[in-house]
Write an enzyme that holds these catalytic residues in place. Structure first.
Site, PDB file in Angstrom:
ATOM      1  N   SER A  28       0.768  -1.153  -0.052  1.00 20.36           N
ATOM      2  CA  SER A  28       0.084   0.037   0.073  1.00 20.36           C
ATOM      3  C   SER A  28       0.761   1.380  -0.074  1.00 20.36           C
ATOM      4  O   SER A  28       1.800   1.277   0.561  1.00 20.36           O
ATOM      5  CB  SER A  28      -0.899   0.023   1.050  1.00 20.36           C
ATOM      6  OG  SER A  28      -1.509  -0.903   1.347  1.00 20.36           O
ATOM      7  N   HIS A  59      -5.268  -2.283  -5.001  1.00 15.42           N
ATOM      8  CA  HIS A  59      -3.911  -3.186  -5.498  1.00 15.42           C
ATOM      9  C   HIS A  59      -4.319  -3.391  -6.898  1.00 15.42           C
ATOM     10  O   HIS A  59      -5.149  -4.365  -7.400  1.00 15.42           O
ATOM     11  CB  HIS A  59      -3.976  -4.561  -4.883  1.00 15.42           C
ATOM     12  CG  HIS A  59      -3.409  -4.551  -3.369  1.00 15.42           C
ATOM     13  ND1 HIS A  59      -2.236  -4.318  -2.857  1.00 15.42           N
ATOM     14  CD2 HIS A  59      -4.229  -4.039  -2.220  1.00 15.42           C
ATOM     15  CE1 HIS A  59      -2.252  -4.451  -1.672  1.00 15.42           C
ATOM     16  NE2 HIS A  59      -3.353  -4.150  -1.127  1.00 15.42           N
ATOM     17  N   HIS A  81      -3.328 -12.133  -1.732  1.00 13.44           N
ATOM     18  CA  HIS A  81      -3.402 -12.440  -0.536  1.00 13.44           C
ATOM     19  C   HIS A  81      -4.295 -13.734  -0.133  1.00 13.44           C
ATOM     20  O   HIS A  81      -5.117 -14.014  -0.736  1.00 13.44           O
ATOM     21  CB  HIS A  81      -4.263 -11.085   0.082  1.00 13.44           C
ATOM     22  CG  HIS A  81      -3.473  -9.689   0.030  1.00 13.44           C
ATOM     23  ND1 HIS A  81      -3.854  -8.966  -1.010  1.00 13.44           N
ATOM     24  CD2 HIS A  81      -2.586  -9.321   0.975  1.00 13.44           C
ATOM     25  CE1 HIS A  81      -2.939  -8.003  -0.965  1.00 13.44           C
ATOM     26  NE2 HIS A  81      -2.381  -8.027   0.432  1.00 13.44           N
ATOM     27  N   TYR A  83      -6.148 -13.907   2.257  1.00  8.81           N
ATOM     28  CA  TYR A  83      -7.671 -13.740   2.616  1.00  8.81           C
ATOM     29  C   TYR A  83      -8.651 -13.645   1.459  1.00  8.81           C
ATOM     30  O   TYR A  83      -9.595 -13.550   1.756  1.00  8.81           O
ATOM     31  CB  TYR A  83      -7.829 -12.575   3.634  1.00  8.81           C
ATOM     32  CG  TYR A  83      -7.324 -11.205   2.945  1.00  8.81           C
ATOM     33  CD1 TYR A  83      -8.103 -10.677   1.836  1.00  8.81           C
ATOM     34  CD2 TYR A  83      -6.081 -10.538   3.441  1.00  8.81           C
ATOM     35  CE1 TYR A  83      -7.600  -9.252   1.315  1.00  8.81           C
ATOM     36  CE2 TYR A  83      -5.511  -9.380   2.838  1.00  8.81           C
ATOM     37  CZ  TYR A  83      -6.398  -9.030   1.859  1.00  8.81           C
ATOM     38  OH  TYR A  83      -6.002  -7.547   1.290  1.00  8.81           O
ATOM     39  N   GLU A  84      -8.179 -13.725   0.279  1.00 12.05           N
ATOM     40  CA  GLU A  84      -8.929 -13.414  -0.949  1.00 12.05           C
ATOM     41  C   GLU A  84      -9.644 -14.885  -1.295  1.00 12.05           C
ATOM     42  O   GLU A  84     -10.304 -14.839  -1.947  1.00 12.05           O
ATOM     43  CB  GLU A  84      -8.242 -13.160  -2.203  1.00 12.05           C
ATOM     44  CG  GLU A  84      -7.835 -11.687  -2.081  1.00 12.05           C
ATOM     45  CD  GLU A  84      -6.958 -11.074  -3.231  1.00 12.05           C
ATOM     46  OE1 GLU A  84      -7.219 -10.951  -4.218  1.00 12.05           O
ATOM     47  OE2 GLU A  84      -5.546 -10.832  -2.881  1.00 12.05           O
ATOM     48  N   ALA A 111       2.240  -2.719   3.991  1.00 13.59           N
ATOM     49  CA  ALA A 111       1.666  -1.966   5.085  1.00 13.59           C
ATOM     50  C   ALA A 111       1.549  -2.892   6.425  1.00 13.59           C
ATOM     51  O   ALA A 111       1.195  -4.035   6.065  1.00 13.59           O
ATOM     52  CB  ALA A 111       0.426  -1.191   4.750  1.00 13.59           C
ATOM     53  N   MET A 209      -0.859  -8.981   6.736  1.00 13.48           N
ATOM     54  CA  MET A 209      -1.613 -10.108   6.090  1.00 13.48           C
ATOM     55  C   MET A 209      -0.887 -10.411   4.932  1.00 13.48           C
ATOM     56  O   MET A 209      -1.549 -11.139   3.940  1.00 13.48           O
ATOM     57  CB  MET A 209      -3.052  -9.559   5.875  1.00 13.48           C
ATOM     58  CG  MET A 209      -3.715  -9.078   7.014  1.00 13.48           C
ATOM     59  SD  MET A 209      -5.267  -8.311   6.264  1.00 13.48           S
ATOM     60  CE  MET A 209      -5.702  -7.199   7.684  1.00 13.48           C
ATOM     61  N   SER A 210       0.518 -10.330   4.733  1.00  5.56           N
ATOM     62  CA  SER A 210       0.877 -10.935   3.431  1.00  5.56           C
ATOM     63  C   SER A 210       2.544 -10.891   3.747  1.00  5.56           C
ATOM     64  O   SER A 210       2.914 -11.435   4.947  1.00  5.56           O
ATOM     65  CB  SER A 210       1.034  -9.812   2.581  1.00  5.56           C
ATOM     66  OG  SER A 210       1.618  -8.611   2.864  1.00  5.56           O
ATOM     67  N   ASN A 233      -0.404   2.311  10.992  1.00  4.97           N
ATOM     68  CA  ASN A 233      -1.168   2.343  12.175  1.00  4.97           C
ATOM     69  C   ASN A 233      -0.777   1.615  13.439  1.00  4.97           C
ATOM     70  O   ASN A 233       0.051   0.771  13.094  1.00  4.97           O
ATOM     71  CB  ASN A 233      -2.787   1.735  11.902  1.00  4.97           C
ATOM     72  CG  ASN A 233      -2.404   0.175  11.612  1.00  4.97           C
ATOM     73  OD1 ASN A 233      -2.180  -0.194  10.489  1.00  4.97           O
ATOM     74  ND2 ASN A 233      -2.835  -0.654  12.565  1.00  4.97           N
ATOM     75  N   HIS A 245      -9.343   0.468   7.214  1.00  5.88           N
ATOM     76  CA  HIS A 245      -8.391   0.402   5.994  1.00  5.88           C
ATOM     77  C   HIS A 245      -8.239   1.888   5.408  1.00  5.88           C
ATOM     78  O   HIS A 245      -7.252   2.049   5.017  1.00  5.88           O
ATOM     79  CB  HIS A 245      -9.201  -0.149   5.013  1.00  5.88           C
ATOM     80  CG  HIS A 245      -8.380  -0.462   3.697  1.00  5.88           C
ATOM     81  ND1 HIS A 245      -7.006  -1.235   3.862  1.00  5.88           N
ATOM     82  CD2 HIS A 245      -8.438  -0.504   2.339  1.00  5.88           C
ATOM     83  CE1 HIS A 245      -6.614  -1.107   2.397  1.00  5.88           C
ATOM     84  NE2 HIS A 245      -7.372  -0.612   1.721  1.00  5.88           N
TER      85      HIS A 245
HETATM   86  N1  HPA Z   1      -3.256  -5.463  11.173  1.00  7.19           N
HETATM   87  C1  HPA Z   1      -2.925  -6.364  10.177  1.00  7.19           C
HETATM   88  N2  HPA Z   1      -2.580  -5.828   8.892  1.00  7.19           N
HETATM   89  C2  HPA Z   1      -2.396  -4.590   8.855  1.00  7.19           C
HETATM   90  C3  HPA Z   1      -2.550  -3.785   9.787  1.00  7.19           C
HETATM   91  C4  HPA Z   1      -2.668  -4.417  11.135  1.00  7.19           C
HETATM   92  O1  HPA Z   1      -2.712  -3.484  11.990  1.00  7.19           O
HETATM   93  N3  HPA Z   1      -2.186  -2.391   9.196  1.00  7.19           N
HETATM   94  C5  HPA Z   1      -1.546  -2.801   7.737  1.00  7.19           C
HETATM   95  N4  HPA Z   1      -1.871  -4.101   7.668  1.00  7.19           N
END
Ligand code: HPA
Length: 270
Positions: A28, A59, A81, A83-84, A111, A209-210, A233, A245
């Site tokens: 990201s 993406h 990903h 999760y897809e 990210a 998540m990657s 974050n 997000h």
């Molecule tokens: N958790 C999981 N994946 C993320 C986060 C998070 O806080 N921030 C960006 N990708």
């Protein structure tokens, strides 16, 4: 799986015979990085027979082939990903494809949420190691003997040589760089505060998540790997803020110029 990979490679080779040295995955905020390089060819994932196509917004799905200064690179603009809904073997197919297309080195960006309480949104973390206990290994299933061994060593997933390169580049670019352990979980939901406390107790510094599964597949086939997380974050429960997000995207966009400069400098030196 190897047949599928060779089919994908053949399909790719119908479009370009470009030989990359470095594979780069854009997380990201870096989505438009490829617009700033000398592009030789671009191939949409959808045009590669058998390729898993990404669905998440923000993406874009294509390989961009070209040069960063004089370094021949293949850039993944948008990753796949878990999760897809794809199997892990599908998630890492693009990595294997880049390796088979010639890339000896892999540069991963993403990210991530900050678990380490010293991290602030907008900071960068060089990945020194990872924890993938929360996701299935991409190497589960019949071993692809053509790529690597059944029981690959993972004691130096993130190359010490490339870690030195990243430190040097960060210094030159004036980027304050944390170093830490990336924890991959499945998503797509963000974590609970209890899960983040667990990750911290495990020794994690950032969560996402990657990436870690991609690094594993790359190491399996002998690629040299490095990675940088943009801390977009604070992870769940680290502050009172709810996660969304939009915040992730906004932070990534805010620091994208310096991130791009850092990525370019690393590629030239790696
Ligand atoms: N958790 C999981 N994946 C993320 C986060 C998070 O806080 N921030 C960006 N990708």
């Amino acid at each position: 799986m190897y047949k599928k990979l060779t089919d994908c490679l053949a399909s790719l080779r119908e479009k370009t015979d470009f030989k990359p040295e470095v594979g780069l995955i854009l997380g990201s905020g870096l989505g438009d990085y490829a617009d700033g390089i000398k592009v030789e060819a671009a191939v949409d994932y959808a045009d590669i027979d058998g390729f898993p196509v990404s669905t998440v917004t923000g993406h874009r799905g294509r390989f961009v082939f070209g040069y960063v200064k004089d370094v021949p690179v293949v850039i993944m603009q948008g990753r796949v990903h878990y999760y897809e809904g794809y199997a892990m073997s599908e998630v890492v197919l693009p990595i294997r494809l880049m390796g088979m297309a010639g890339a000896k080195k892999l540069f991963l960006t993403n990210a991530a949420g900050g678990i380490n309480t010293a991290y602030r949104p907008g900071d960068f973390m060089m990945i020194t190691d990872h924890i993938t206990t929360g996701v299935p290994s991409p190497l589960i299933g019949p071993n692809v003997e053509e790529l690597g061994v059944r029981f690959p060593d993972m004691s130096e997933v993130y190359s010490r040589r490339l870690q030195d390169v990243i430190r040097e580049s960060a210094k030159i670019c004036g980027v304050r760089l944390h170093e830490g352990v990336y924890v991959q979980l499945t998503g797509p939901n963000y974590e609970t505060p209890a899960e983040i406390r667990m990750c911290r107790n495990w020794g994690g510094d950032a969560v996402g998540m990657s990436t870690a599964c991609e690094a594993m597949a790359a190491r399996h086939m002998g690629m040299e790997v490095c990675g940088i997380s943009c801390i977009t974050n604070l992870a769940a429960g680290v502050s009172q803020e709810k996660l969304d997000h939009k915040e992730v995207q906004e932070t990534a966009d805010r620091v994208s110029e310096i991130f791009k400069r850092l990525v370019t400098d690393v590629i030239i030196r790696m």
